[in-house]
Every structure is written in C-alpha cells, then in structure tokens.
Scaffold this active site. Structure first.
Site, mmCIF file in Angstrom:
data_model
loop_
_atom_site.group_PDB
_atom_site.id
_atom_site.type_symbol
_atom_site.label_atom_id
_atom_site.label_comp_id
_atom_site.label_asym_id
_atom_site.label_seq_id
_atom_site.Cartn_x
_atom_site.Cartn_y
_atom_site.Cartn_z
ATOM 1 N N SER A 11 -33.232 -45.563 5.802
ATOM 2 C CA SER A 11 -33.030 -44.227 6.382
ATOM 3 C C SER A 11 -31.766 -44.203 7.237
ATOM 4 C CB SER A 11 -34.230 -43.859 7.247
ATOM 5 O OG SER A 11 -34.441 -44.898 8.195
ATOM 6 N N GLY A 12 -30.744 -44.940 6.797
ATOM 7 C CA GLY A 12 -29.453 -44.892 7.482
ATOM 8 C C GLY A 12 -28.664 -43.672 7.033
ATOM 9 N N LYS A 209 -15.811 -53.269 -4.201
ATOM 10 C CA LYS A 209 -14.831 -52.257 -3.746
ATOM 11 C C LYS A 209 -14.749 -52.232 -2.220
ATOM 12 C CE LYS A 209 -17.920 -49.164 -2.278
ATOM 13 N NZ LYS A 209 -18.017 -48.529 -0.972
HETATM 14 P P1 NAD Z 1 -26.199 -47.515 7.640
HETATM 15 O O1 NAD Z 1 -24.823 -48.089 7.505
HETATM 16 O O2 NAD Z 1 -26.328 -46.162 8.215
HETATM 17 O O3 NAD Z 1 -27.033 -48.601 8.449
HETATM 18 C C1 NAD Z 1 -27.944 -48.319 9.429
HETATM 19 C C2 NAD Z 1 -29.362 -48.515 8.926
HETATM 20 O O4 NAD Z 1 -29.737 -49.895 9.016
HETATM 21 C C3 NAD Z 1 -30.327 -47.727 9.785
HETATM 22 O O5 NAD Z 1 -31.294 -47.089 8.990
HETATM 23 C C4 NAD Z 1 -30.963 -48.820 10.619
HETATM 24 O O6 NAD Z 1 -32.261 -48.491 11.032
HETATM 25 C C5 NAD Z 1 -31.019 -49.946 9.621
HETATM 26 N N1 NAD Z 1 -31.260 -51.235 10.243
HETATM 27 C C6 NAD Z 1 -30.663 -51.767 11.331
HETATM 28 N N2 NAD Z 1 -31.201 -52.982 11.623
HETATM 29 C C7 NAD Z 1 -32.153 -53.206 10.688
HETATM 30 C C8 NAD Z 1 -33.048 -54.281 10.436
HETATM 31 N N3 NAD Z 1 -33.040 -55.377 11.200
HETATM 32 N N4 NAD Z 1 -33.893 -54.186 9.390
HETATM 33 C C9 NAD Z 1 -33.890 -53.095 8.595
HETATM 34 N N5 NAD Z 1 -33.060 -52.051 8.782
HETATM 35 C C10 NAD Z 1 -32.204 -52.104 9.809
HETATM 36 O O7 NAD Z 1 -26.947 -47.562 6.216
HETATM 37 P P2 NAD Z 1 -26.595 -46.698 4.896
HETATM 38 O O8 NAD Z 1 -25.324 -45.927 5.069
HETATM 39 O O9 NAD Z 1 -27.820 -45.947 4.511
HETATM 40 O O10 NAD Z 1 -26.276 -47.846 3.834
HETATM 41 C C11 NAD Z 1 -27.245 -48.499 3.053
HETATM 42 C C12 NAD Z 1 -26.564 -49.060 1.817
HETATM 43 O O11 NAD Z 1 -26.035 -47.966 1.064
HETATM 44 C C13 NAD Z 1 -25.373 -49.989 2.132
HETATM 45 O O12 NAD Z 1 -25.363 -51.086 1.249
HETATM 46 C C14 NAD Z 1 -24.160 -49.098 1.889
HETATM 47 O O13 NAD Z 1 -23.014 -49.812 1.466
HETATM 48 C C15 NAD Z 1 -24.657 -48.189 0.779
HETATM 49 N N6 NAD Z 1 -23.955 -46.889 0.695
HETATM 50 C C16 NAD Z 1 -23.570 -46.212 1.818
HETATM 51 C C17 NAD Z 1 -22.910 -44.989 1.683
HETATM 52 C C18 NAD Z 1 -22.452 -44.195 2.884
HETATM 53 O O14 NAD Z 1 -21.574 -43.333 2.747
HETATM 54 N N7 NAD Z 1 -23.036 -44.395 4.049
HETATM 55 C C19 NAD Z 1 -22.666 -44.455 0.420
HETATM 56 C C20 NAD Z 1 -23.086 -45.174 -0.689
HETATM 57 C C21 NAD Z 1 -23.740 -46.390 -0.540
HETATM 58 P P1 13P Z 2 -18.168 -47.294 3.350
HETATM 59 O O1 13P Z 2 -19.362 -48.186 3.549
HETATM 60 O O2 13P Z 2 -16.862 -48.014 3.454
HETATM 61 O O3 13P Z 2 -18.214 -46.065 4.222
HETATM 62 O O4 13P Z 2 -18.236 -46.748 1.854
HETATM 63 C C1 13P Z 2 -19.149 -45.748 1.545
HETATM 64 C C2 13P Z 2 -19.341 -45.681 0.082
HETATM 65 O O5 13P Z 2 -19.865 -46.613 -0.501
HETATM 66 C C3 13P Z 2 -18.861 -44.476 -0.600
HETATM 67 O O6 13P Z 2 -19.188 -44.473 -1.956
#
Ligand code: NAD
Ligand code: 13P
Length: 347
Positions: A11-12, A209
């Site tokens: 739920s990030g 990437k």
């Molecule tokens: P985020 O970067 O917002 O990370 C924070 C999350 O990690 C929060 O939900 C927090 O509660 C959780 N967290 C912190 N400590 C923790 C622990 N000890 N155990 C479990 N959870 C914990 O997360 P995100 O953006 O949802 O990213 C998740 C994945 O999705 C990553 O691999 C990221 O690369 C990928 N992703 C992100 C984006 C983007 O734009 N944010 C886009 C595509 C893919």
């Molecule tokens: P960042 O984790 O660098 O923000 O990249 C987000 C992403 O994966 C966009 O597709």
C-alpha cells in the site's frame, strides 16, 4: 462459477494507485470479482492514528498517495495473513527488500489455487544466483505468479493520466489464464494493459531500468543535458537486454524494444522517477543515497541503488563486471566514491 476475491499485498505509492484501479474494476466486472478488495498495510503511526485506520476512515492513503480518493470497497488491513484470507488473486506490490519477510508470513496461508502477480521492480541475488520476484513468490507460496511492469509513475496513473503497462506471463495454460484474469482486474481506458509470454523479460526490465535511471539522474546533476541522458538510456537498454539474455533463458528481445515494460518505462523513469531525482541530488549535494531517500521521499523507497549493488554482486561472482560498463559505473559512483564526472569516460 465462484467469483474471484482480490488482495493487494502492499500500500505504498504504487500499491495505493493500483488498489484504486483494482477497486474500480472489481465493481465494473462484478460478474467476475467479489466486491471487496483487501489491501495489506504495513502498519505505522500517521499523526497519532494507525495508518490503516486513517485509510479506512478517509478512503485515502495520506502518507503514500495524498490527494487520491480510493473506492470504498478497498479495505486496509494491517495483517498480511488476514488480508489474503480466501483470496484467489494476489497482487504483490511492495518494495523488493520486504518481499521475503512478507512471503514467510504468508507461507501455508494462501489458497493453493490462487493466482498471483508481481509488480515489484527489483531482483534477488543470493549465493551468486539471481532470481526475479515472480519466481521467488511462486516458489515460496506454491502458486502461479506472473509479472506486471510498465511506464507507470504512480502519481500520474492515480490521476487517470494515460499510460500503458505490460503483463508478462508463463508459457503454461495456467500462465495464460492468470494473465487474462489480471488483464480484467487492471485494464481501463486510461491504463492500457498489454500481454506478452515473457515473465522474466518483463520483470528484468522493471528492475534494471532503475539502475539506468540512477545514471540518468547523475547526468542531470552534472547539468550535461538531454543528449547525454539519451546516450545513457541507449547504452543502458543494451546492457539491460544483454544482461537478461545472459542470465535468463527465453527472454524475448521485443519485450525490451516494443513493450511498455521495456523502452517506455526506461524513458519515463529516466525523466520523472524517484531514482532519477535522488541521483541528481546525490551529485548536487554530495549526501549519501540513504539520507536522500529519507529527506526527499517521505517513506517511499528507492529500488535502483540496491539493484545496482545486487547486479554488481552477481557480475563480480561471475567475473563479468567489465562486460557491463554502465552498471559498473553506477555502482562505482554510488558505492565507491568515484566522481560522477567520470561516468562517460567509463562507458
Ligand atoms: P513505496 O516506495 O511507496 O514504499 C513504501 C511502502 O513500503 C509503504 O507501503 C510502507 O508501508 C512499506 N514498508 C516500509 N517498511 C516495510 C516493511 N518493513 N515491511 C513491509 N512493508 C514496508 O512503494 P511503492 O511505490 O508502492 O513500490 C512498490 C514496488 O512497485 C517497488 O518495487 C517499485 O519499484 C514498484 N513501482 C513503483 C512505482 C511508483 O511510481 N511508485 C511504479 C511502478 C512500480
Ligand atoms: P521510480 O521508482 O524511479 O520512481 O520509478 C517508478 C517507475 O517504476 C515508473 O514506471
């Protein structure tokens, strides 16, 4: 036929954006999906209240995706085991460093016939071996797991700004069925889902990437301009593809050059991602990455620096570090104190 019950494990920033889409689509396809979508929240205090409670009261995740309304059928749950109870579709969307510990908690607690998808952008390197998280999850929980990755900056997707994404699935019949189910869960007019039979290629594009985006951020920090950044992207894409073909059987070249998971995600992350942003600040301020992550991302997590380290560890174990000059340069600048000005002379 029994309806599918969906659980989002995470739920990030991205987890919340994807829970919003899943919540809307389970309502839209009420013939296929149960109404309620459970969302596992790693509990923390938010202004004196548990974050999960705040999310359920306000239908917003004010810490990780402020200003975005979640549909009422998305229910935050601080227990991962409880969140996945009876779920037949599991969406894994946590920063990659937390997957193992969450899988450990879920072992033996998920429906053995459930379908899973990994949205995690990272790899695991252990004992000189590299794994994608779709495989880690599939093996840890004994369920079929595909991967979704694409040019998907979460804040843009959460505002319904147009983007594409890619599901990479396995070659067997269950893999195809899995992809079609997740297509129904995620595809919308502004979030267009493509499907390719290449779970490794899609996963590796998403992980690698982020290393290239660190290099792109270095060029921004140095004020080198758009041509230099485009060169880094081109060289990075070549290394991503070569690395994936070297360490994984059957990855498809078109995943890298023709899908949203490939070239499109590389571009968007090098332009607007968090890895890029922190790498630019690294050059400009001289502060270490872990400090910048804390100062600039408010609890969100960087994936690219860890991945650069993991990739380096694998290449070192295999005696191949010099075959990947961009990956090597990113590691040397981020971890060994090499001056970022040396980036291009090392390519
Ligand atoms: P985020 O970067 O917002 O990370 C924070 C999350 O990690 C929060 O939900 C927090 O509660 C959780 N967290 C912190 N400590 C923790 C622990 N000890 N155990 C479990 N959870 C914990 O997360 P995100 O953006 O949802 O990213 C998740 C994945 O999705 C990553 O691999 C990221 O690369 C990928 N992703 C992100 C984006 C983007 O734009 N944010 C886009 C595509 C893919
Ligand atoms: P960042 O984790 O660098 O923000 O990249 C987000 C992403 O994966 C966009 O597709």
């Amino acid at each position: 036929q029994k309806k599918h019950k969906v659980a989002i494990v995470g739920s990030g920033n991205w987890g919340s954006a994807i829970a919003r889409i899943a919540g809307h689509n389970t309502q839209r396809h009420s013939d296929i999906f149960e109404h309620e979508v459970q969302m596992y929240v790693f509990e923390e205090d938010y202004k004196g209240k548990p974050l999960s409670q705040v999310i359920n009261e306000t239908h917003e995740n004010p810490k990780y995706l402020p200003g975005c309304q979640l549909p009422d059928n998305v229910v935050a749950n601080p227990s991962p085991v409880d969140a996945v109870k009876d779920a037949t579709m599991l969406v894994f969307v946590l920063p990659h460093q937390f997957i193992r510990s969450v899988c450990k908690q879920l072992k033996g607690k998920v429906d053995p016939n459930a379908h899973a998808i990994s949205m995690i952008k990272g790899v695991e390197v252990k004992d000189g071996k590299i794994s994608i998280f779709a495989d880690v999850i599939q093996e840890a929980l004994g369920i079929s797991c595909s991967a979704l990755s694409g040019a998907n900056i979460a804040n843009e997707v959460a505002q319904d700004k147009f983007s594409e994404t890619t599901i990479g699935h396995r070659a067997d019949a269950k893999g195809r069925e899995n992809a079609e189910l997740f297509f129904k869960l995620f595809d919308t007019p502004t979030f267009k889902v493509g499907i390719i039979e290449d779970v490794a290629g899609v996963s590796l594009c998403g992980a690698l990437k982020n290393v290239v985006a660190i290099a792109a951020g270095f060029t921004d920090g140095l004020g080198w301009g758009d041509n230099a950044k485009a060169a880094v992207m081109r060289i990075g894409l070549m290394e991503m593809k070569r690395f994936s073909e070297e360490f994984f059987d059957g990855v498809k070249p078109e995943t890298f050059t023709e899908t949203s998971a490939g070239v499109a995600d590389l571009i968007t992350t090098c332009l607007g991602g968090r890895n890029r942003k922190c790498a630019e600040a690294f050059v400009k301020t001289g502060k270490p990455f872990d400090q910048l992550e804390k100062e600039l991302l408010n609890g969100q997590k960087l994936q690219g620096t860890e991945t650069a380290r993991e990739v380096h560890e694998l290449l070192a174990a295999r005696g191949k570090v010099d075959d990947y000059p961009l990956f090597k340069a990113v590691y040397s600048i981020a971890y060994e104190g090499i001056d970022a000005h040396d980036l291009t002379s090392r390519l």
